[in-house]
Design a protein around this motif. Structure first.
Motif: not given
Length: 231
Positions: A19-31, A35-38, A96-100
């Motif tokens: 969970v700690k590792t996933a939290l770090d990855r999530h924060l880094a990805a957000v930073e 775009g809104d659909d990254d 339904r949402d899609y990513t190009v």
């Protein structure tokens, strides 16, 4: 749950570290979001949700404790039903949402459709040579269900989707709601809803221990380094 089937303290600790590792990855990805659909943020969110679910289950099985974290779901996101007891009409609302994911594949499919309909050769100004234009062509040519089943062929990646069935006393007049089709959706008139999201993905056919082990291995894999925030 029997004592023999209980997770070990080491397994619970490993889940907490995941969970700690996933939290770090999530924060880094957000930073680093672009775009809104990254897609990187979407993937990091799913990894965090999966890690949190595993930790919550192991913590409860081992220590009879729970976490304060909960992924919102359909069951607690709608108010109680107050619609007609015997509805004479229903509306089905679908998103339904899609990513190009592969723009070249999307453009190529749209160009094939356009080439089949028009004899003239395609030019730089043709609608099929732009992503918005290609989407318009494909969604105009194919039914939404067919696009959903063949989305990879069109260069799309599935995101979340939801379907609401809402009740009404009587059917609206033709054309009455076309200008704002979702504006009058009353959550209290929703008879049922069905959500699809990677957050809820889980193979219940596997043994619980195997599922836990697989998720922990994936999240703690040494090959999956945390995102480099300095790039």
């Amino acid at each position: 749950m029997s004592d023999a089937a209980q997770p070990t303290a080491a397994e619970v600790r490993a889940a907490a570290e995941a969970v700690k590792t996933a939290l770090d990855r999530h924060l880094a990805a957000v930073e680093r979001r672009t775009g809104d659909d990254d897609p990187a943020v979407h993937e990091a969110f799913n990894q965090l949700a999966a890690a949190g679910e595993v930790y919550d289950e192991l913590l409860y099985d081992r220590y009879d404790e729970v976490t304060p974290f909960e992924i919102p779901g359909a069951d607690d996101s709608l108010p109680p039903y107050t619609g007609p007891e015997e509805p004479h009409a229903v509306s089905v609302l679908i998103r339904r949402d899609y990513t190009v994911a592969e723009p070249p594949r999307l453009l190529a499919q749209a160009q094939r459709v356009e080439a089949a309909e028009f004899e003239d050769a395609l030019t730089e100004d043709d609608t099929a040579n732009t992503v918005p234009g290609a989407l318009g062509i494909l969604f105009g040519e194919f039914e939404p269900d067919e696009i959903a089943s063949r989305h990879r062929e069109f260069g799309l990646a599935e995101g979340d989707s939801t379907l609401w069935v809402t009740a009404a006393e009587e059917a609206p007049e033709p054309g009455e709601w076309l200008e704002a089709p979702f504006e009058d959706a009353d959550p209290q008139h929703v008879i049922c809803r069905f959500d699809v999201s990677a957050v809820f993905d889980r193979d219940d056919s596997d043994d619980d221990a195997d599922v836990r082990s697989t998720l922990l291995d994936e999240l703690a894999d040494d090959d999956l380094e945390p995102l480099d925030r300095d790039r």
